[in-house]
Design an enzyme around this catalytic site. Sequence first.
Site, PDB file in Angstrom:
ATOM      1  N   ARG A 230     -16.091 -71.587  77.147  1.00  0.00           N
ATOM      2  CA  ARG A 230     -16.230 -70.136  76.703  1.00  0.00           C
ATOM      3  C   ARG A 230     -14.994 -70.358  75.478  1.00  0.00           C
ATOM      4  O   ARG A 230     -14.568 -70.405  76.236  1.00  0.00           O
ATOM      5  CB  ARG A 230     -16.240 -68.890  77.868  1.00  0.00           C
ATOM      6  N   GLU A 259     -17.105 -64.099  69.259  1.00  0.00           N
ATOM      7  CA  GLU A 259     -18.065 -64.834  69.123  1.00  0.00           C
ATOM      8  C   GLU A 259     -18.748 -63.439  69.043  1.00  0.00           C
ATOM      9  O   GLU A 259     -19.304 -62.649  68.990  1.00  0.00           O
ATOM     10  CB  GLU A 259     -19.133 -65.248  70.507  1.00  0.00           C
ATOM     11  N   HIS A 277     -22.494 -71.714  69.781  1.00  0.00           N
ATOM     12  CA  HIS A 277     -23.135 -72.033  71.364  1.00  0.00           C
ATOM     13  C   HIS A 277     -25.026 -72.486  72.115  1.00  0.00           C
ATOM     14  O   HIS A 277     -25.666 -71.095  71.759  1.00  0.00           O
ATOM     15  CB  HIS A 277     -23.010 -70.423  71.498  1.00  0.00           C
TER      16      HIS A 277
HETATM   17  C1  GLV Z   1     -24.591 -70.612  78.416  1.00  0.00           C
HETATM   18  O1  GLV Z   1     -23.342 -70.423  77.479  1.00  0.00           O
HETATM   19  C2  GLV Z   1     -24.056 -69.854  79.282  1.00  0.00           C
HETATM   20  O2  GLV Z   1     -23.210 -69.703  79.897  1.00  0.00           O
HETATM   21  O3  GLV Z   1     -25.077 -70.718  79.908  1.00  0.00           O
END
Ligand code: GLV
Length: 303
Positions: A230, A259, A277
């Site tokens: 993250r 983000e 991402h």
């Molecule tokens: C992606 O980042 C997720 O948490 O699935």
Amino acid sequence: MKNYTVFITSNIPQEGINLLQRQGYILKFGSLKKAKGAHALLCLLTDTIDAKVMDFVGPQLKIISNMAAGLDNIEVHEAVKRGITFANTPGVLTEAVAEHTVALLLAVSRRVVEGDRFVRAKKYKGWQVDLLLGQELQGKVLGIVGYGRIGSRVAAILEKGFGMRVVYHDEHRNEIAEKNNAKYVSFRDLLRISDAVSLHVPLLAGTLHLVGEKELRMMKKTAYFINTSRGAVVDEKALAKALEENTIAGAGIDVFEHEPKIEPSLLKLQNAVLTPHIASASHEARVAMAELAAKNIIRVLGA
Ligand code: GLV
């Protein structure tokens, strides 16, 4: 049978929708603003599910099913207070995220994206001894921060496939890690000795800005930094500064602190490979995530 309403905030793979339809639930789609009255929410990491949203949806809400490995977009303590179950989709995206992590490390260490830009800019004039030299992974130290499902899989791929030597740091020592030749070290030592540092921790109060200026300074000048966990686990400004000043060699980054906004200075750097991402964005993982998110709802609502 009760007529349960399941509210889905996005276009998820049909396989997940089919499972819910088979239960006879009423399915509704759209933004959270339309979710009032739902018994279940099937949401994404881009949906903030806080106390306000829970109250708006109403007291009949039984489950918040996040189609993501993380739960940081959900105020879980508020869900607990209200007796609402929450669920995520770990496990099914391990391979996808681990492979993307390796892709980022290879991309940055072998300057794949820089090379691509170079060719497209028509700068390639022929083979050169010193053109875009990178570093090999064989025999280098890989530092895994968070030796869970994804971290351990990244370690296995890079140890078995590329001959990296693995060290890890986690809240606890992990017996499986030790069996897999991963050596437990302190966070500080991991930063000091690793040639590549890869983050695999959830975003929690305790991991917010886990890596900032001080931690980046501890890393080797030749080391790479990879983040597919993250964004807010890292102080993005400090990372951009370290890359700009070449106090680390490069970074592969899939997640950002705010983000979809990205620290502007990061965008200008050649030694950073940035992806939007997409670490879990394989067809296989997305289908499995949708199915698991649907099953989590069925487990709670029943028929
Ligand atoms: C992606 O980042 C997720 O948490 O699935």
